[in-house]
Design a protein around this motif. Structure first.
Motif, short mmCIF file in Angstrom:
data_model
loop_
_atom_site.label_atom_id
_atom_site.label_comp_id
_atom_site.label_asym_id
_atom_site.label_seq_id
_atom_site.Cartn_x
_atom_site.Cartn_y
_atom_site.Cartn_z
N ALA A 287 0.82 -1.21 0.00
CA ALA A 287 0.00 0.00 0.00
C ALA A 287 0.86 1.26 0.00
N ALA A 288 2.06 1.15 0.52
CA ALA A 288 2.94 2.33 0.58
C ALA A 288 3.35 2.81 -0.80
N ARG A 289 3.28 1.94 -1.82
CA ARG A 289 3.71 2.37 -3.15
C ARG A 289 2.54 2.68 -4.08
N GLY A 290 1.29 2.51 -3.64
CA GLY A 290 0.14 2.86 -4.48
C GLY A 290 -1.04 1.98 -4.21
N PRO A 291 -2.20 2.29 -4.81
CA PRO A 291 -3.42 1.52 -4.55
C PRO A 291 -3.33 0.09 -5.05
N VAL A 292 -3.89 -0.83 -4.25
CA VAL A 292 -3.76 -2.27 -4.49
C VAL A 292 -5.13 -2.92 -4.42
N LEU A 293 -5.41 -3.83 -5.38
CA LEU A 293 -6.54 -4.74 -5.24
C LEU A 293 -6.01 -6.01 -4.61
N VAL A 294 -6.58 -6.41 -3.48
CA VAL A 294 -6.18 -7.59 -2.74
C VAL A 294 -7.25 -8.65 -2.90
N HIS A 295 -6.85 -9.89 -3.16
CA HIS A 295 -7.82 -10.97 -3.28
C HIS A 295 -7.38 -12.16 -2.44
N ALA A 296 -8.27 -12.60 -1.56
CA ALA A 296 -7.98 -13.72 -0.67
C ALA A 296 -9.29 -14.20 -0.07
N HIS A 297 -9.22 -15.17 0.80
CA HIS A 297 -10.43 -15.66 1.47
C HIS A 297 -11.02 -14.55 2.34
N ASN A 298 -12.34 -14.53 2.41
CA ASN A 298 -13.02 -13.54 3.25
C ASN A 298 -12.45 -13.52 4.67
N SER A 299 -12.12 -14.69 5.21
CA SER A 299 -11.67 -14.78 6.60
C SER A 299 -10.36 -14.05 6.84
N HIS A 300 -9.52 -13.93 5.82
CA HIS A 300 -8.27 -13.19 5.96
C HIS A 300 -8.48 -11.68 5.87
N LEU A 301 -9.54 -11.26 5.20
CA LEU A 301 -9.68 -9.84 4.85
C LEU A 301 -10.72 -9.10 5.67
N GLN A 302 -11.57 -9.81 6.39
CA GLN A 302 -12.64 -9.15 7.15
C GLN A 302 -12.07 -8.30 8.28
N ARG A 303 -12.88 -7.35 8.73
CA ARG A 303 -12.42 -6.44 9.80
C ARG A 303 -12.55 -7.06 11.19
N GLY A 304 -13.48 -7.97 11.36
CA GLY A 304 -13.65 -8.61 12.66
C GLY A 304 -12.68 -9.76 12.85
N LYS A 305 -12.72 -10.36 14.03
CA LYS A 305 -11.85 -11.50 14.31
C LYS A 305 -12.18 -12.67 13.40
N SER A 306 -11.17 -13.44 13.05
CA SER A 306 -11.34 -14.65 12.26
C SER A 306 -11.52 -15.84 13.19
N THR A 307 -12.34 -16.79 12.76
CA THR A 307 -12.58 -17.98 13.57
C THR A 307 -12.60 -19.22 12.67
N MET A 308 -12.22 -20.34 13.24
CA MET A 308 -12.32 -21.61 12.54
C MET A 308 -12.12 -22.74 13.56
N ARG A 309 -12.41 -23.96 13.14
CA ARG A 309 -12.08 -25.13 13.95
C ARG A 309 -10.96 -25.88 13.26
N MET A 310 -9.95 -26.24 14.03
CA MET A 310 -8.82 -26.97 13.48
C MET A 310 -8.32 -27.94 14.53
N GLY A 311 -8.16 -29.18 14.13
CA GLY A 311 -7.75 -30.19 15.09
C GLY A 311 -8.77 -30.37 16.20
N GLY A 312 -10.04 -30.10 15.88
CA GLY A 312 -11.10 -30.23 16.87
C GLY A 312 -11.21 -29.08 17.84
N MET A 313 -10.37 -28.04 17.64
CA MET A 313 -10.37 -26.91 18.56
C MET A 313 -10.90 -25.66 17.89
N PRO A 314 -11.70 -24.85 18.61
CA PRO A 314 -12.11 -23.55 18.06
C PRO A 314 -10.95 -22.56 18.16
#
Length: 410
Positions: free
Chosen positions: A281-308
């Protein structure tokens, strides 16, 4: 009609008032100004129909809004080969797509078309007008993490060529000896068994200290280095420094036997992503594309290895720093029938949008949240682990939603 779905559902005209065609102008119309980072999320990976939409939006942002960089959820070091290709023609299209895009996504026809189009557009243009490609993920896969060798030796080599040898904390031979065989670092078994990781060995501890000293030296010598080398070389050295320290932190937590292990791994990965995005972003405007969970403003959540798990994702970290210069548009969808995701329930947000005639549309997420009121619809339940539906309670945290009615098999 949408109003027929449940007694407290909004009337169809209210929903329709939030909807526009999928165009860059419609997305930008939702925002107070042109953001430095415009993040387009996706609810699932590996669907070229969603990547085609990304490509189309990027072309419009380039032509209408002056965007020059696209960043995707891919290895930041491998992505350098793709950037070299699109900016200067280094390597062949086949080579850079195969080796420069990680997670197996180089096989995507849509990713190949993105790189081909960027190279064709750059042909004959001055450097200041050339499009740039970036991966912003760390050198990480679901099965493990790369050795820090590539980034660490590249950082040391850059500094060794430009500063007095007495300022360096170690020699290249010292680093080589501490690193040992790369297979020790990338062992897939270490992802599930902390005891198999070398991340807390004496050698790894020494490397973390030396990597920190090299990164600090790079920062201390910035005025000299920017004058003595190209801006491009200095930016890459900064990338090597971020990647080295991030990878060594990641390996440290891979060796942790405590219950915090997976949460810390997720957090370190997204922190690496965030640092890469801020640098872009420091060098100019950027379009970023990734999973919603990486880009959302709130905390990310998932279950992995049976753990939240719960952690702050890259979007949340970047948004906290950039404020209104960060924008997030989530993608939602109706069906992926070839993955068992059929017509959404009519009382879900996806079901309400699915009832509209548009195959694809841009939705004003904060206005839609206001229309739905204080009691949002129940979240949709995904029948397939690879697809994450929208969280209706987080609608207002997005600047917009791109809705795709049906995702066809390719």
């Amino acid at each position: 009609m949408v109003a027929d779905f449940q007694d407290n559902a909004p009337a169809a005209p209210d929903i329709e008032d939030t909807v526009r065609a999928v165009e860059a102008a419609a997305v930008m119309g939702l925002l107070p100004g042109r953001p430095r980072l415009l993040a387009l999320g996706e609810p699932t990976h590996g669907e070229d129909a969603l990547l085609d939409l990304r490509n189309e939006l990027f072309r419009q942002l380039v032509e209408q809004e002056g965007y020059l960089t696209v960043a995707i959820e891919s290895d930041c070091l491998k992505g350098l080969a793709v950037d070299d290709h699109v900016t200067s023609g280094t390597g062949t299209l086949d080579e850079v797509v195969e080796h420069g895009i990680s997670h197996g996504w180089g096989a995507s026809a849509a990713n190949r078309e993105l790189v081909r189009w960027m190279r064709a557009r750059n042909d004959g243009r001055p450097a200041s007008e050339r499009l740039r490609f970036a991966g912003f993920d760390g050198p990480l896969e679901i099965t493990g993490a790369a050795s820090p060798r590539q980034a660490l030796t590249a950082l040391h080599g850059y500094l060794a060529a430009q500063v007095d040898a007495d300022l360096l904390p170690c020699t290249a031979d010292t680093l080589d000896g501490l690193l040992g065989a790369d297979e020790r670092w990338s062992d897939p078994a270490a992802m599930r068994d902390p005891a198999r990781s070398v991340g807390r060995s004496a050698e790894a501890g020494r490397l973390r200290l030396l990597a920190g000293e090299l990164a600090a030296l790079l920062d201390e010598q910035t005025p000299h280095l920017i004058g003595a080398t190209s801006g491009e070389d200095w930016e890459r050295a900064c990338l090597y420094a971020r990647t080295t320290t991030g990878l060594l932190r990641y390996h440290y937590w891979m060796a942790d036997p405590s219950p915090a292990r997976l949460t810390r791994l997720a957090g370190v990965r997204d922190q690496m992503m965030a640092h890469n995005l801020l640098a872009l972003a420091a060098r100019g405007p950027v379009l970023v594309h990734a999973h919603n969970s990486h880009l959302q403003r709130g905390k990310s959540t998932m279950r992995m290895g049976g753990m939240p798990l719960e952690w702050w994702g890259a979007g949340a970290l970047v948004s906290a720093r950039l404020g209104k210069e960060y924008a997030f548009v989530a993608t939602a969808l109706g069906t992926i029938r070839h993955q068992g995701v059929d017509t959404p329930p009519p009382d879900s947000v996806e079901g309400m949008l699915y009832a509209l005639p548009e195959d694809r549309c841009v939705v004003d997420a904060p206005r839609l949240a206001a229309v739905l009121g204080d009691t949002p619809p129940a979240p949709r339940v995904s029948p397939w682990f690879g697809y994450a539906p929208l969280d209706p309670a987080r609608l207002a945290d997005s600047d917009g939603i791109v809705f795709v009615r049906d995702v066809p098999r390719r």
